[in-house]
Design an enzyme around this catalytic site. Structure first.
Site, PDB file in Angstrom:
ATOM      1  N   THR A   1      17.137  32.308 -24.282  1.00  0.00           N
ATOM      2  CA  THR A   1      16.584  31.887 -22.996  1.00  0.00           C
ATOM      3  C   THR A   1      17.676  31.713 -21.955  1.00  0.00           C
ATOM      4  O   THR A   1      17.566  32.206 -20.826  1.00  0.00           O
ATOM      5  CB  THR A   1      15.781  30.577 -23.156  1.00  0.00           C
TER       6      THR A   1
ATOM      7  N   CYS B   1       7.599  30.768 -27.766  1.00  0.00           N
ATOM      8  CA  CYS B   1       8.021  30.296 -26.446  1.00  0.00           C
ATOM      9  C   CYS B   1       6.908  30.389 -25.411  1.00  0.00           C
ATOM     10  O   CYS B   1       7.121  30.088 -24.237  1.00  0.00           O
ATOM     11  CB  CYS B   1       9.232  31.096 -25.967  1.00  0.00           C
TER      12      CYS B   1
ATOM     13  N   ASN C   1       8.900  41.043 -28.978  1.00  0.00           N
ATOM     14  CA  ASN C   1       8.872  39.936 -29.918  1.00  0.00           C
ATOM     15  C   ASN C   1       7.502  39.695 -30.542  1.00  0.00           C
ATOM     16  O   ASN C   1       7.398  39.046 -31.587  1.00  0.00           O
ATOM     17  CB  ASN C   1       9.346  38.652 -29.236  1.00  0.00           C
TER      18      ASN C   1
ATOM     19  N   SER D   1      20.654  36.028 -29.715  1.00  0.00           N
ATOM     20  CA  SER D   1      20.456  34.619 -30.056  1.00  0.00           C
ATOM     21  C   SER D   1      20.822  34.355 -31.513  1.00  0.00           C
ATOM     22  O   SER D   1      20.487  35.141 -32.401  1.00  0.00           O
ATOM     23  CB  SER D   1      18.997  34.229 -29.819  1.00  0.00           C
ATOM     24  N   GLY D   2      21.486  33.225 -31.761  1.00  0.00           N
ATOM     25  CA  GLY D   2      21.936  32.895 -33.104  1.00  0.00           C
ATOM     26  C   GLY D   2      20.827  32.573 -34.087  1.00  0.00           C
ATOM     27  O   GLY D   2      20.871  33.003 -35.246  1.00  0.00           O
ATOM     28  N   HIS D   3      19.819  31.827 -33.654  1.00  0.00           N
ATOM     29  CA  HIS D   3      18.821  31.370 -34.629  1.00  0.00           C
ATOM     30  C   HIS D   3      17.833  32.461 -35.020  1.00  0.00           C
ATOM     31  O   HIS D   3      16.988  32.242 -35.895  1.00  0.00           O
ATOM     32  CB  HIS D   3      18.095  30.119 -34.119  1.00  0.00           C
TER      33      HIS D   3
END
Length: 381
Positions: A70, A322, A149, A198-200
Site C-alpha cells: 500500500t 484490503c 489479486n 510486499s514482504g508479507h
C-alpha cells in the site's frame, strides 16, 4: 488446518523468523546514530540493500524500503503525480487494480488530476492497445498490476512497457505484489520505471516491502523528516524488517525456480475439479497465475461459505482483504461485467508452495459437502 488464503497474507518462513529475531536482538541500534553500534547497523543495512538489488537485478540506489504494498503503490503514484504535475495532469490505470492503487488515483482526482480507467475483458485482461489509445501529450503516469489479486489474471506488462517507453513524459508503474515469486518479471528486461513488492505476500513480515525506482526518476515524498531512503521516506529504518524481507525474497525466488510447475499443477487440479461441480462458476482465466483461483457459487453468500469451511479448519477468502466497501460485491468482477449473482458470491482460493495435493482433495471434499448443506441438499457432518 488447510490455509488457502495466501494472497491475503502468507505464513513467515522459519528462516525469516530466525534472521528477524537475531537482527532485532543484536542490531537494535539506529542506523543513523553516530556511534559504533549505529555504524554496525548501517553497514548491515547497506549490505541488505545490496543483496536485494542483486536478486532484483537492479542498482542499490534504486531500492527504497517501505512498509509494504500500500505504501509502495501510494509513493509511486502520488510521488510521480505531485512531482511532475507541471508536465501534465493526466494519469492512467485499469478498472481492476488493487484498492491501494484505485483509491490513490481517486485521491489525485480530488486534487485536479484527470484519470482514465481502462476497461478490461471478462477475465480482467488489460489490452495494451487500449492503453496506447489513451496516452496523451499530458499523460505522466500509467499504473497496471502484474497479477490481479482477486482473479490471478496475468497482465501483459512487457507489451505495455514497450508502448509506454515510447512516451518520454509517461512513467510506468507496476504493482507486482501478487506476482513476486510466482510469475517472473525481469526488471532488467522490462521497461518498467517503478515496481512494488510486499514482504508479507512472500512469507516475510507485515510492515515490510520495497519500491523500485529507476535511477534518475524524481518522486515527491509522502513522508518528510530526516531524509532517509534517498530523501523519499523519512523515518528510522526498520533494519530487522529489511533483513527479513531480503531472506524471504531469496527463499521465494528459489521456490519459484524449483517448484512453480508443481504449484501451477495444484492450481490446475483445483480448477478442473471445481469446474466439474454443478452450480460453480470459475471466474479466473484458465491460464492465470499459478496460485490464485476465483469462483462463485450463485445463491450462497460468500461469507457464509467462508465461515462454514472454517469449521473444518479450511481457510479461504471472498476477495481482496484490503477491500472495505460493499462486503458482498467484488469491484473487480463488476469491472469484468459478470452477472450480479456471480459478482456477489465470489470466493478466492490462493495457494503457496507449502500447499499440496492431499490438502486440495480434502478441500474439494469439504467444499462439495458444504455447498450441498447450504443448498439444503445434504448434511454438513
Amino acid at each position: 488446518m488447510i490455509y488457502f488464503d495466501n494472497s491475503a497474507t502468507t505464513k513467515p518462513y522459519p528462516e525469516v523468523l530466525e534472521v528477524f529475531q537475531k537482527a532485532s536482538g543484536r542490531y537494535f541500534a539506529n542506523p543513523s546514530s553516530p556511534h559504533a553500534l549505529g555504524a554496525e547497523a548501517e553497514r548491515l543495512m547497506i549490505q541488505t540493500r545490496k543483496k536485494i538489488a542483486e536478486q532484483m537485478e537492479v542498482k542499490e540506489r534504486e531500492i527504497i524500503f517501505t512498509s509494504g504494498g500500500t505504501e509502495g503503490n501510494n509513493l509511486a503514484i502520488k510521488g510521480i503525480a505531485l512531482q511532475h504535475q507541471t508536465r501534465g495532469r493526466h494519469i492512467i490505470t485499469s478498472s481492476v487494480e488493487h484498492p491501494s492503487v484505485i483509491e490513490a488515483f481517486k485521491g489525485l482526482e480530488q486534487l485536479g488530476f484527470e484519470v482514465t480507467y481502462v476497461e478490461v475483458d471478462r477475465h480482467g485482461y488489460v489490452d495494451p492497445v487500449e492503453i496506447e489509445k489513451e496516452i496523451r501529450k499530458d499523460t505522466i503516469l500509467i499504473s497496471i498490476m502484474s497479477v490481479n489479486n482477486e482473479l490471478g489474471t496475468i497482465q501483459p506488462i512487457k507489451e505495455i512497457a514497450d508502448i509506454t517507453s515510447r512516451f518520454p513524459k509517461a512513467y510506468f508503474h507496476v504493482d507486482h505484489v501478487q506476482g513476486q515469486g510466482k510469475t517472473p518479471l525481469s526488471l532488467k528486461k522490462a521497461k518498467v520505471d517503478l515496481f512494488t513488492v510486499s514482504g508479507h505476500k512472500i512469507h516475510g513480515f507485515k510492515g515490510t516491502g520495497v519500491l523500485f525506482v529507476r535511477e534518475g526518476i524524481k518522486l515527491f515524498p509522502l513522508f518528510h523528516g530526516g531524509g532517509h531512503e534517498m530523501n523519499l521516506r523519512s523515518g528510522t529504518e526498520n533494519l530487522p524488517g529489511m533483513i527479513a524481507f531480503s531472506k524471504a525474497l531469496q527463499l521465494i525466488n528459489i521456490k519459484q525456480n524449483e517448484e512453480v510447475n508443481e504449484l501451477r499443477n495444484l492450481r490446475n487440479y483445483l480448477f478442473t475439479k471445481l469446474q466439474q461441480l454443478d452450480g460453480v462458476v470459475i471466474n479466473s482465466p484458465e491460464d492465470g497465475a499459478p496460485h490464485i483461483l476465483n469462483l462463485s457459487v450463485p445463491g450462497i453468500k460468500p461469507e457464509v461459505m467462508v465461515h462454514a469451511l472454517a469449521e473444518d479448519e479450511i481457510y479461504i477468502s471472498t476477495k481482496s482483504a484490503c477491500s472495505s466497501k460493499h462486503p458482498d460485491r467484488s469491484a473487480v468482477l463488476q469491472a469484468c461485467g459478470v452477472s450480479e449473482e456471480v459478482m456477489v458470491s465470489a470466493l478466492r482460493i490462493s495457494l503457496s508452495y507449502q500447499n499440496n495435493r492431499s490438502e486440495a482433495d480434502a478441500f474439494i471434499k469439504s467444499f462439495k459437502r458444504t455447498v450441498a448443506y447450504l443448498k439444503g441438499k445434504g448434511d454438513k457432518s
